[in-house]
Design an enzyme around this catalytic site. Structure first.
Site, PDB file in Angstrom:
ATOM      1  N   TYR A   1      63.961 -53.090 -10.989  1.00 57.48           N
ATOM      2  CA  TYR A   1      65.030 -52.822 -11.961  1.00 57.48           C
ATOM      3  C   TYR A   1      65.240 -51.322 -12.062  1.00 57.48           C
ATOM      4  CZ  TYR A   1      67.391 -52.330 -16.485  1.00 57.48           C
ATOM      5  OH  TYR A   1      68.265 -51.999 -17.483  1.00 57.48           O
TER       6      TYR A   1
ATOM      7  N   GLU B   1      73.549 -50.079 -14.441  1.00 57.69           N
ATOM      8  CA  GLU B   1      72.351 -50.924 -14.423  1.00 57.69           C
ATOM      9  C   GLU B   1      72.333 -51.735 -13.134  1.00 57.69           C
ATOM     10  OE1 GLU B   1      70.147 -53.790 -17.617  1.00 57.69           O
ATOM     11  OE2 GLU B   1      72.183 -54.356 -17.063  1.00 57.69           O
TER      12      GLU B   1
END
Length: 428
Positions: free
Chosen positions: A150, A238
Site C-alpha cells: 500500500y 492512493e
C-alpha cells in the site's frame, strides 16, 4: 469554556442550545464534493507521467470492444465497467450480468461481456436508486500479482505538508491494518520545497519489503508518484495495491486521486475530465455560480455563508425537530445574482417546505443578501415559508430592504429563533 461562550455569542444562540449543538457536531459528517476521476482517467494520467500501469483501452461501443479484443495483445483480459461508485466487482447489471469486473483469456468473449455492460445500469453497494448507466468500459491487461503493498501520497494537516504513507500489508482496508497492526504503517514526511529525496524513496521501498532486485524500481516509481502529486495539485494519490508481478515489474494496479479545487485554474485539463452524469444536477449547476451545494433528504432548505455556520444551522434544525434539505454555502464574496441562483436551485427540490437563510456578515454584506433575497422572491415567486436571520455588516440597511419589500418574509433575531420559526412553519 470562555471560548465556547464567545462562540455561542457570535452565533447568537443560547448556551443550552450550543452545548447540544456541540455534541451533535462532534459526530457530524460535513458533506464535501471533490473532483472524482474514472479509473481509466487516473491510469492514463499515471501512464502519461511514466508510472507503471496495466496496458488498457476504453470502449464506448460494441465495435470498439471488438477492435480492442483483436489489437490488445495480452494473455488475459480484465474488463471493468467505468462508474464512479465503488463495489463494482460485486455489482449487478440490469442486463442480468453479475459483477462489473470480469476476466477472460478468450478474445472472443470480450465483446459479449462488454455488450452486457454498455448501456445497462449497474447497481452496487454505493449506488443509489436503480443504479448507474455504464457508458464506458475499460479493457485492460490482466496481470498476476506476486505481492501487494500500500502506498499513498497526501497532504497532512499535522505536519503542514506532504506525507507518504506506506505499508507492506496492501490489497486490504488500510484502516483495518492501522487498527490491528499499526507497526506495519510507515510515514515519511516530505519537504515540499526540496521534494522527495532518493534516500527517502529507497527507504520507503525497503519498508515495503521489496527485494534488492526490485528496490530501485520501486523507489523510482515512488518518486514519480510524488512528482505527479505535486504536478497536478493533488491532495491525495492512493495506490492499493502497489504491487509486484511474477516477472519482476512494480505496478500501480489501482489508484484513487483527489485534487485541490482551489487549483482548478491551473489544472483545467484535469478538471474538464469530470463526468458530471453521475452527480446531482443541482450540484453541477451550483458549481457554475461558485456556490457550494450538497442535496440532502430533509424538508428545510438552508442558505448560509460559511461551511461552519452551515453545519451549525443544519444541526440546530435537527435539534428543534426539523430536517435539513441541503448544505448550501454561498461563500464570502457572494453577489446578488448568486443569491438568485441559490434560491432557484433550492426551490427545484419538491421536498422543500420551508427555507431558512442564516447569514453572519463579516466579509458578506447583509444588504447584498437582502437585495438578492427580495429580487429572487419576486422573480421566482417562492411559495414556501421563508425565514431570514441576518447579522453583521450593514444589517440595519438589510432589515430595511426586507421590511420595505412587501414580501411575506419572516425575520428572526438569532439562530435559535430562526431554527424554531423554520420548523414551526412546516405543514402539519
Amino acid at each position: 469554556m470562555l471560548k465556547m461562550a464567545a462562540l455561542a455569542r457570535n452565533l447568537r444562540i443560547s448556551q443550552g442550545a450550543f452545548q447540544l449543538l456541540r455534541k451533535q457536531a462532534a459526530s457530524c459528517q460535513v458533506p464535501v464534493r471533490w473532483l472524482n476521476l474514472h479509473e481509466y482517467q487516473s491510469k492514463q494520467l499515471m501512464a502519461d507521467n511514466n508510472i507503471n500501469v496495466q496496458r488498457f483501452k476504453v470502449a464506448e461501443t460494441k465495435d470498439e470492444a471488438e477492435e480492442i479484443s483483436r489489437t490488445l495483445d495480452v494473455k488475459e483480459f480484465v474488463i471493468k465497467a467505468q462508474i464512479l461508485a465503488g463495489g463494482r466487482g460485486k455489482g449487478t447489471f440490469s442486463s442480468g450480468l453479475q459483477g462489473g469486473v470480469k476476466l477472460t483469456t478468450n478474445p472472443k468473449e470480450v465483446t459479449p461481456i462488454v455488450e452486457q455492460m454498455l448501456g445497462h445500469k449497474l447497481v452496487t453497494k454505493q449506488t443509489i436508486g436503480d443504479g448507474v448507466c455504464v457508458k464506458k468500459v475499460m479493457i485492460a491487461e490482466a496481470l498476476d500479482i506476486e505481492r501487494e503493498t500500500y502506498l499513498a501520497v497526501l497532504m497532512d494537516r499535522e505536519t503542514s505538508g506532504p506525507v507518504i504513507v506506506a505499508s507492506p500489508a496492501g490489497g486490504m482496508d488500510i484502516e483495518e491494518v492501522a487498527h490491528s497492526n499499526p507497526e506495519l504503517i510507515f510515514k515519511e514526511q516530505v519537504d515540499i520545497i526540496n521534494g522527495l529525496s532518493d534516500e527517502q524513496a529507497k527507504r520507503l521501498a525497503e519498508k515495503l519489503e521489496f527485494t534488492e532486485e526490485l528496490r530501485d524500481q520501486a523507489a523510482n516509481q515512488i518518486k514519480k508518484l510524488y512528482e505527479l502529486f505535486i504536478k497536478v495539485d493533488a491532495t491525495q494519490i492512493e495506490i492499493n495495491p502497489f504491487g509486484e508481478t511474477p516477472d519482476g515489474r512494480v505496478v500501480c494496479f489501482d489508484a484513487k486521486m483527489n485534487f485541490d479545487d482551489n487549483a482548478m485554474f491551473r489544472q483545467k485539463e484535469i478538471f474538464e475530465q469530470e463526468d458530471s452524469s453521475e452527480i446531482d444536477p443541482r450540484e453541477v449547476e451550483a458549481t457554475k455560480y461558485n456556490l457550494n451545494y450538497i442535496g440532502m433528504d430533509g424538508n428545510i432548505a438552508c442558505l448560509v455563508n460559511g461551511a461552519g455556520l452551515a453545519m451549525a444551522t443544519m444541526d440546530i434544525i435537527k435539534l428543534y425537530g426539523g430536517s435539513p434539505a441541503n448544505f448550501l454555502d454561498v461563500g464570502g464574496a457572494v453577489q446578488e445574482d448568486q443569491v438568485y441562483h441559490a434560491f432557484r436551485i433550492l426551490t427545484q427540490d419538491t421536498r422543500v417546505n420551508s427555507i431558512l437563510v442564516n447569514i453572519f456578515g463579516g466579509i458578506v454584506n447583509c444588504a447584498t443578501i437582502a437585495n438578492g433575497i427580495t429580487n429572487a422572491c419576486k422573480s421566482i415567486d417562492v411559495q414556501v415559508p421563508l425565514v431570514v436571520r441576518l447579522e453583521g455588516t450593514n444589517v440595519n440597511e438589510a432589515k430595511t430592504i426586507i421590511s420595505n419589500s412587501g414580501l411575506k418574509i419572516t425575520t428572526a433575531s438569532d439562530l435559535d429563533d430562526a431554527a424554531k420559526k423554520a420548523v414551526d412553519s412546516l405543514p402539519v
